[in-house]
Design a protein around this motif. Structure first.
Motif, PDB file in Angstrom:
ATOM      1  N   SER A 260      36.387 -40.438  10.564  1.00  0.00           N
ATOM      2  CA  SER A 260      35.412 -40.790  11.607  1.00  0.00           C
ATOM      3  C   SER A 260      34.037 -41.055  10.993  1.00  0.00           C
ATOM      4  CB  SER A 260      35.339 -39.717  12.685  1.00  0.00           C
ATOM      5  OG  SER A 260      34.869 -38.515  12.135  1.00  0.00           O
ATOM      6  N   ASP A 261      33.670 -40.303   9.951  1.00  0.00           N
ATOM      7  CA  ASP A 261      32.400 -40.564   9.271  1.00  0.00           C
ATOM      8  C   ASP A 261      32.418 -41.941   8.615  1.00  0.00           C
ATOM      9  OD1 ASP A 261      31.226 -38.209   9.998  1.00  0.00           O
ATOM     10  OD2 ASP A 261      31.744 -37.132   8.158  1.00  0.00           O
ATOM     11  N   PHE A 262      33.543 -42.270   7.989  1.00  0.00           N
ATOM     12  CA  PHE A 262      33.672 -43.591   7.370  1.00  0.00           C
ATOM     13  C   PHE A 262      33.518 -44.699   8.418  1.00  0.00           C
ATOM     14  CE2 PHE A 262      36.695 -47.106   6.882  1.00  0.00           C
ATOM     15  CZ  PHE A 262      36.091 -47.783   5.828  1.00  0.00           C
ATOM     16  N   LEU A 263      34.219 -44.535   9.550  1.00  0.00           N
ATOM     17  CA  LEU A 263      34.175 -45.567  10.593  1.00  0.00           C
ATOM     18  C   LEU A 263      32.768 -45.719  11.165  1.00  0.00           C
ATOM     19  CD1 LEU A 263      37.492 -44.718  12.472  1.00  0.00           C
ATOM     20  CD2 LEU A 263      37.043 -46.803  11.164  1.00  0.00           C
ATOM     21  N   ALA A 264      32.105 -44.573  11.352  1.00  0.00           N
ATOM     22  CA  ALA A 264      30.763 -44.612  11.957  1.00  0.00           C
ATOM     23  C   ALA A 264      29.785 -45.395  11.087  1.00  0.00           C
ATOM     24  CB  ALA A 264      30.261 -43.181  12.184  1.00  0.00           C
ATOM     25  N   LYS A 265      30.050 -45.426   9.783  1.00  0.00           N
ATOM     26  CA  LYS A 265      29.136 -46.128   8.863  1.00  0.00           C
ATOM     27  C   LYS A 265      29.514 -47.596   8.681  1.00  0.00           C
ATOM     28  CE  LYS A 265      27.935 -42.143   6.054  1.00  0.00           C
ATOM     29  NZ  LYS A 265      29.010 -41.374   5.407  1.00  0.00           N
ATOM     30  N   SER A 266      30.709 -47.995   9.145  1.00  0.00           N
ATOM     31  CA  SER A 266      31.175 -49.354   8.877  1.00  0.00           C
ATOM     32  C   SER A 266      30.462 -50.377   9.766  1.00  0.00           C
ATOM     33  CB  SER A 266      32.681 -49.443   9.104  1.00  0.00           C
ATOM     34  OG  SER A 266      33.067 -50.796   9.119  1.00  0.00           O
TER      35      SER A 266
END
Ligand SMILES: *Cc1c(COP(=O)(O)O)cnc(C)c1O
Length: 380
Positions: A260-266
């Motif tokens: 979810s952290d990765f997605l939030a930054k994409s």
């Protein structure tokens, strides 16, 4: 005893007849009786089977309830719970519940004279306002599917108490490891054991747990009278899955947080819906009733259906499939898959946009999961 110990031992003492450490699979439909008119502990496997009894005891223990019952699917458990009601009774249900539950209520049980009102239970006063004289049951899920809304179980239970209605919580998304609704005032917990409890995407099953003797007596009667029971092999598989529930959920928690952290930054992602974000609007409720945020999340990909198809096609670790809660990561597009039976207008009203993607984060190495999503994003 603590959770993992109960998961491995509750209801699963070594077999009295042979000493078998693992609960035997009792492949039998019927049991020898001591004599005519005299019943032994087991009579007929629809009514009770020892492998199923072991599972039922274990499930009750994990949900911190007194009584558990196993069913042939989550929807079989739901159907049986709704049979506690009579023609003319009214049910209030969350508006963002499992699609199959909505279909059962609207397209099947309505025909039998039950009444349903769907409201957004994130705001408990919506439930309160929907109460009628004949309201007998309130049905909620939390977090909801696929929007990850959080419902305050305790607040809804105060409303159900006052209305003398049963509060039922579908706890499938959390599993008993992360949330125990009975502790927050629910009367009945329902599970699709197909998901985290089974945990390996190799069976379909359901369960109920309650603390209320009267409710249990009636449910047990209905379980036998209606007959939507699981076979002994499926019960064995659920028991086997349960033994590792705690370690699996820890890893689901951890992996979903990183994804979810990765997605939030994409830059390819418009919005991520995940109950574990520190700035989640209902973070206080999350903290009070959940011990982790689980493995489910949704996100909106910037772009339309063509882009979504291209993105999903690139993935090699994530499998495009319905269902959730298994060791393997699954990804799906609610508008064309799990929620396709919900009319588009209603979907959009609820917030299930056409670009929403739901992810069940598995327990693979999270680096491989992130790399897989990155590969997909490169194509859109
Ligand atoms: C899958 C699911 C169900 C239905 O369970 P089945 O085992 O498929 O019948 C009910 N509620 C939720 C939240 C689910 O994910």
């Amino acid at each position: 005893m603590r959770f993992s110990t109960r998961a491995i031992h509750a209801g699963q003492e070594p077999d009295l007849a042979t000493g078998s450490v693992t609960t035997p699979v009792y492949f039998t439909s019927t049991f020898q009786q001591p004599g005519p008119g005299k019943e032994g502990k087991y009579v007929y496997s629809r009514t009770a089977n020892p492998t199923r009894s072991a599972l039922e005891e274990c499930l009750a223990s994990l949900e911190e309830g007194r009584f558990g019952l196993a069913f042939s699917s989550g929807l079989a458990a739901t159907t049986t719970v709704l049979m506690l009601l009579r023609k003319g009774d009214h049910v209030i249900a969350g508006d963002d519940i499992y699609g199959g539950t909505y279909r059962l209520f609207e397209q099947v049980l309505r025909n039998y004279g039950l009444q349903f009102t769907f409201v957004d239970p994130q705001e408990p006063s919506n439930v309160e306002k929907a109460i009628r004289k004949n309201t007998r049951l309130i049905w909620i899920e939390t977090p909801t599917n696929p929007l990850m809304h959080i419902v305050d179980i305790k607040k809804i239970s105060r409303i159900s108490r006052r209305a003398k209605a049963l509060l039922v919580v579908d706890n499938t998304f959390m599993s008993p490891y992360l949330q125990n609704p009975l502790r927050h005032g629910a009367d009945i917990v329902v599970h699709s054991t197909t998901k985290y409890i089974g945990g390996h995407s190799d069976l379909v099953g359901g369960a109920t747990v309650t603390d209320d003797q009267k409710v249990q007596d009636r449910l047990k009667f209905l379980q036998n009278a209606v007959g939507a029971v699981p076979g002994p092999m499926d019960c064995f598989l659920v028991l086997r899955g349960l033994k590792t529930l705690a370690v699996r959920m820890e890893r689901h928690n951890q992996n979903a947080r990183i994804v979810s952290d990765f997605l939030a930054k994409s830059p390819k992602v418009e919005r991520v819906l995940y109950p574990g974000f520190l700035d989640h609007p209902q973070k206080d409720v999350v903290k009070r009733q959940m011990r982790g945020s689980g493995g489910m999340l949704s996100f909106q990909l910037i772009g339309g259906f063509e882009k979504i198809k291209r993105f999903l096609k690139q993935l090699r670790v994530f499998t495009v499939a319905e269902s959730l809660g298994g060791v393997e990561s699954l990804i799906e597009h609610p508008a064309s898959m799990t929620h396709a039976s919900v009319p588009r207008e209603r979907r959009l009203k609820l917030g299930i946009s056409d670009n929403l993607i739901r992810v069940s984060v598995g327990i693979e190495d999270v680096e491989d999961l992130v790399a897989d999503l990155e590969r997909g994003f490169k194509q859109v």
